[in-house]
Design a protein around this motif. Sequence first.
Motif, PDB file in Angstrom:
ATOM      1  N   PRO A 201      -0.132  -3.659  -4.192  1.00 31.58           N
ATOM      2  CA  PRO A 201       0.370  -2.274  -4.216  1.00 31.58           C
ATOM      3  C   PRO A 201      -0.772  -1.254  -4.332  1.00 31.58           C
ATOM      4  O   PRO A 201      -0.705  -0.186  -3.736  1.00 31.58           O
ATOM      5  N   GLU A 202      -1.821  -1.620  -5.077  1.00 30.80           N
ATOM      6  CA  GLU A 202      -2.967  -0.707  -5.235  1.00 30.80           C
ATOM      7  C   GLU A 202      -3.649  -0.455  -3.890  1.00 30.80           C
ATOM      8  O   GLU A 202      -4.009   0.665  -3.561  1.00 30.80           O
ATOM      9  N   GLU A 203      -3.822  -1.542  -3.121  1.00 30.83           N
ATOM     10  CA  GLU A 203      -4.464  -1.412  -1.807  1.00 30.83           C
ATOM     11  C   GLU A 203      -3.589  -0.566  -0.881  1.00 30.83           C
ATOM     12  O   GLU A 203      -4.080   0.329  -0.192  1.00 30.83           O
ATOM     13  N   ALA A 204      -2.285  -0.837  -0.884  1.00 33.62           N
ATOM     14  CA  ALA A 204      -1.358  -0.079  -0.040  1.00 33.62           C
ATOM     15  C   ALA A 204      -1.331   1.397  -0.428  1.00 33.62           C
ATOM     16  O   ALA A 204      -1.173   2.267   0.433  1.00 33.62           O
ATOM     17  N   LEU A 205      -1.505   1.676  -1.716  1.00 33.31           N
ATOM     18  CA  LEU A 205      -1.529   3.075  -2.165  1.00 33.31           C
ATOM     19  C   LEU A 205      -2.676   3.860  -1.533  1.00 33.31           C
ATOM     20  O   LEU A 205      -2.560   5.056  -1.296  1.00 33.31           O
ATOM     21  N   GLN A 206      -3.781   3.182  -1.238  1.00 29.67           N
ATOM     22  CA  GLN A 206      -4.940   3.856  -0.628  1.00 29.67           C
ATOM     23  C   GLN A 206      -4.625   4.363   0.781  1.00 29.67           C
ATOM     24  O   GLN A 206      -5.269   5.285   1.262  1.00 29.67           O
TER      25      GLN A 206
ATOM     26  N   LEU B  21       6.079  -1.616  -0.015  1.00 26.50           N
ATOM     27  CA  LEU B  21       4.731  -2.153  -0.188  1.00 26.50           C
ATOM     28  C   LEU B  21       4.086  -1.740  -1.504  1.00 26.50           C
ATOM     29  O   LEU B  21       3.283  -2.489  -2.075  1.00 26.50           O
ATOM     30  N   ILE B  22       4.421  -0.556  -1.983  1.00 25.41           N
ATOM     31  CA  ILE B  22       3.738  -0.066  -3.196  1.00 25.41           C
ATOM     32  C   ILE B  22       4.489  -0.395  -4.475  1.00 25.41           C
ATOM     33  O   ILE B  22       4.067  -0.011  -5.561  1.00 25.41           O
ATOM     34  N   LYS B  23       5.601  -1.135  -4.363  1.00 23.78           N
ATOM     35  CA  LYS B  23       6.356  -1.524  -5.572  1.00 23.78           C
ATOM     36  C   LYS B  23       5.649  -2.655  -6.302  1.00 23.78           C
ATOM     37  O   LYS B  23       5.072  -3.534  -5.699  1.00 23.78           O
TER      38      LYS B  23
END
Length: 167
Positions: A41-46, A165-167
């Motif tokens: 989720p951290e990677e998707a947040l970027q 994806l970010i959940k």
Amino acid sequence: RAKEIKTKLGTLLQKPDSAIDFIIPYPEKPEKPPKAQKPSPEEALQWRDSLEKLLQNPYGLASFRSFLRSEFSEENAEFWVACEDYKKTKSPVKMAEKAKKIYEEFIQTEAPKEVNIDHFTKAVTTKNLVEPSPSSFDMAQKRIFALMEKDSLPRFVRSEFYQELIK
């Protein structure tokens, strides 16, 4: 006339010199690319802030393309990917072939997947294709990237695709 037909048929019915004539070349099945790893989720947040990071991540690119397909607007991402592939081409002959294909598929008026670029950009790109080089599509690719960044990315970030994806 009948004799002529008989001669032609006779030629067609002759046995081949070897079994090689019967071998039909089948292309080997292309290997499936390895499954793209689902991002954290951290990677998707970027990806919210960087279309470049999104497009460079195989899973991100696939998710983004699925989203665009659902909106009937995947031609921009397809064009961007085609340009990236084109830039990696070393052979001048292959480069010319790919340039023609990209032009016919995405740039020319009434192209099947015509991208939305201004007249000036289209004219410059067409002129660049007289002698294809790795930078032939740069201006059009930058315009499409900016369009996706400004328009498609914000919609993608608000979509269910991305929210999962970010959940």
